[in-house]
Design an enzyme around this catalytic site. Structure first.
Site, PDB file in Angstrom:
ATOM      1  N   GLU A  66       0.845  -1.195   0.000  1.00  0.00           N
ATOM      2  CA  GLU A  66       0.000   0.000   0.000  1.00  0.00           C
ATOM      3  C   GLU A  66       0.884   1.249   0.000  1.00  0.00           C
ATOM      4  O   GLU A  66       1.941   1.281   0.637  1.00  0.00           O
ATOM      5  CB  GLU A  66      -0.863  -0.009   1.266  1.00  0.00           C
ATOM      6  CG  GLU A  66      -1.687   1.246   1.492  1.00  0.00           C
ATOM      7  CD  GLU A  66      -2.322   1.292   2.884  1.00  0.00           C
ATOM      8  OE1 GLU A  66      -3.370   1.934   3.017  1.00  0.00           O
ATOM      9  OE2 GLU A  66      -1.776   0.681   3.822  1.00  0.00           O
TER      10      GLU A  66
ATOM     11  N   ASN B  61      -7.070   6.091  -2.001  1.00  0.00           N
ATOM     12  CA  ASN B  61      -5.997   5.151  -1.700  1.00  0.00           C
ATOM     13  C   ASN B  61      -6.215   3.975  -2.643  1.00  0.00           C
ATOM     14  O   ASN B  61      -7.181   3.214  -2.493  1.00  0.00           O
ATOM     15  CB  ASN B  61      -6.094   4.718  -0.230  1.00  0.00           C
ATOM     16  CG  ASN B  61      -4.890   3.926   0.224  1.00  0.00           C
ATOM     17  OD1 ASN B  61      -4.189   3.323  -0.586  1.00  0.00           O
ATOM     18  ND2 ASN B  61      -4.664   3.898   1.520  1.00  0.00           N
TER      19      ASN B  61
ATOM     20  N   LYS C 122      -9.531   1.829  -2.055  1.00  0.00           N
ATOM     21  CA  LYS C 122      -9.768   1.353  -0.693  1.00  0.00           C
ATOM     22  C   LYS C 122     -11.133   1.794  -0.168  1.00  0.00           C
ATOM     23  O   LYS C 122     -11.481   2.973  -0.214  1.00  0.00           O
ATOM     24  CB  LYS C 122      -8.654   1.874   0.208  1.00  0.00           C
ATOM     25  CG  LYS C 122      -8.660   1.325   1.628  1.00  0.00           C
ATOM     26  CD  LYS C 122      -7.413   1.815   2.357  1.00  0.00           C
ATOM     27  CE  LYS C 122      -7.305   1.306   3.764  1.00  0.00           C
ATOM     28  NZ  LYS C 122      -6.035   1.743   4.405  1.00  0.00           N
TER      29      LYS C 122
ATOM     30  N   GLU D 150      -6.460   8.947   7.467  1.00  0.00           N
ATOM     31  CA  GLU D 150      -6.843   8.529   6.117  1.00  0.00           C
ATOM     32  C   GLU D 150      -8.177   9.138   5.688  1.00  0.00           C
ATOM     33  O   GLU D 150      -8.370   9.464   4.515  1.00  0.00           O
ATOM     34  CB  GLU D 150      -6.898   7.003   6.026  1.00  0.00           C
ATOM     35  CG  GLU D 150      -5.526   6.359   5.983  1.00  0.00           C
ATOM     36  CD  GLU D 150      -5.578   4.927   5.500  1.00  0.00           C
ATOM     37  OE1 GLU D 150      -6.169   4.680   4.427  1.00  0.00           O
ATOM     38  OE2 GLU D 150      -5.035   4.062   6.208  1.00  0.00           O
TER      39      GLU D 150
ATOM     40  N   CYS E 171      -4.937  -2.889   2.956  1.00  0.00           N
ATOM     41  CA  CYS E 171      -4.705  -2.676   4.381  1.00  0.00           C
ATOM     42  C   CYS E 171      -5.935  -2.976   5.245  1.00  0.00           C
ATOM     43  O   CYS E 171      -6.295  -4.123   5.442  1.00  0.00           O
ATOM     44  CB  CYS E 171      -4.166  -1.275   4.605  1.00  0.00           C
ATOM     45  SG  CYS E 171      -3.390  -1.060   6.238  1.00  0.00           S
TER      46      CYS E 171
ATOM     47  N   ASN F 243       0.126  -0.840   5.323  1.00  0.00           N
ATOM     48  CA  ASN F 243       1.039  -0.011   6.122  1.00  0.00           C
ATOM     49  C   ASN F 243       0.407   0.033   7.502  1.00  0.00           C
ATOM     50  O   ASN F 243      -0.504   0.825   7.748  1.00  0.00           O
ATOM     51  CB  ASN F 243       1.105   1.425   5.596  1.00  0.00           C
ATOM     52  CG  ASN F 243       2.005   1.601   4.382  1.00  0.00           C
ATOM     53  OD1 ASN F 243       2.862   2.477   4.353  1.00  0.00           O
ATOM     54  ND2 ASN F 243       1.778   0.801   3.367  1.00  0.00           N
TER      55      ASN F 243
END
Length: 315
Positions: free
Chosen positions: A47, A110, A127, A146, A172, A197
């Site tokens: 990621e 993402n 994501k 995020e 993730c 991550n």
């Protein structure tokens, strides 16, 4: 016809805040060449592989925020990775921060892509399960923002034909949710590839939670693989990055739930395994034969009888 895919899990060590895109791409190319030396068909990167994990910082300058994102793929620097993949004849999976213009506006996601051995993009995923907050929590130096920098992905959980099978992607925090694997499993996914991550020991995190992070990391991926009879390849950005520890233990997990290959370091490291896409067939035909045994029509009845409802997300 053989459906064996030799997969390289290309873990990355820390990426510094001011490390250039070019320097990071050099590292990715070095890992890709290692994969080529071991005859890999597919190499999986983490990621946000092109940068440090910037959502840990509160950044308010729009120009600086945009500097973490890619406006096109391939771009000026990332194009070298595509060229090397074509030269070596290797497919790859890459996670990055995507900035795009859609529906008359600028959007940030993402994102991960699946690229074939000729350098062509055959699949994209954005994501869905964004962790953390949109605003800082008190004055903790380590944040997880995020929700501030990314929108919720709008592409669903598709699977893509490749290597004689069907390949899915997630990123993730998606790996922690059973629906992620099940939606792709219902589409017949033979393999799910993902990057992560995952920090440990942030100031607001109890030490017990930090100690269990590596266990939970593998637990969710192994469960997803076993319950959906598919391969799962989870690849980390690892090590001590800009003051924070990131878990490693990148792993290739068989449809039985067994870890068949795992990175041992917190640095740039490649592990590879020959993944037979037919390895999940027995489970799909027996224990996890969804058509024969899965009974979704009773789920509502169970909730009604027990009085237990789902924890709903805010609108």
């Amino acid at each position: 016809m053989s459906r064996i895919v030799r997969v390289g899990a290309a873990q990355m060590g820390p990426v510094a805040r001011h490390e250039s895109r070019g320097a990071v791409v050099d590292r990715l190319i070095a890992l890709m060449r290692q994969a080529g030396e071991t005859a890999c068909d597919l190499v999986v990167f983490p990621e946000l592989a092109l940068t440090s994990f910037f959502p840990r910082w509160l950044i308010e300058d729009e120009e600086e925020i945009d500097s973490w994102f890619e406006d096109e793929m391939p771009g000026t620097e990332t194009g070298r990775l595509f060229d090397e993949a074509e030269r070596l004849g290797i497919a790859f999976h890459l996670g990055y921060a995507e900035r795009t213009r859609e529906n008359g506006g600028i959007h940030r996601y993402n994102t991960s892509i699946l690229v074939d051995s000729s350098g062509g993009i055959i699949g994209k995923y954005r994501k869905v399960h964004l962790p953390g907050t949109a605003e800082p929590i008190s004055d903790n130096p380590g944040q997880h923002l995020e929700k501030r920098y990314f929108e919720v992905g709008n592409l669903g959980f598709p699977v893509f034909p490749a290597f004689g099978g069907l390949i899915g992607m997630c990123i993730c925090n998606d790996r922690r949710w059973p629906e992620t694997y099940r939606v792709m499993g219902l589409q017949g996914a033979d393999m799910i590839v993902l990057g992560y991550n995952t920090p440990v020991g942030l100031d607001a995190e109890p030490p017990e939670a930090a100690a269990l992070a590596p266990f939970h990391n593998h637990l969710v991926m192994q469960a997803g693989a076993y319950q959906n009879a598919c391969w799962v390849v989870g690849v980390a950005k690892a090590g001590h990055e800009e003051g924070y520890d990131m878990i490693g233990q990148s792993a290739i997990i068989a449809p039985t739930g067994e870890i068949v290959a795992m990175c041992r370091t917190f640095a740039d490291e490649l592990v590879a395994h020959d993944c037979d896409l037919d390895a999940g067939k027995h489970s799909r035909d027996t224990v996890f034969n969804f058509a024969a045994h899965r009974r979704t029509e009773h789920y509502g009845l169970i909730v009604e009888r027990t009085g237990v409802g789902p924890r709903m997300a805010p609108p």
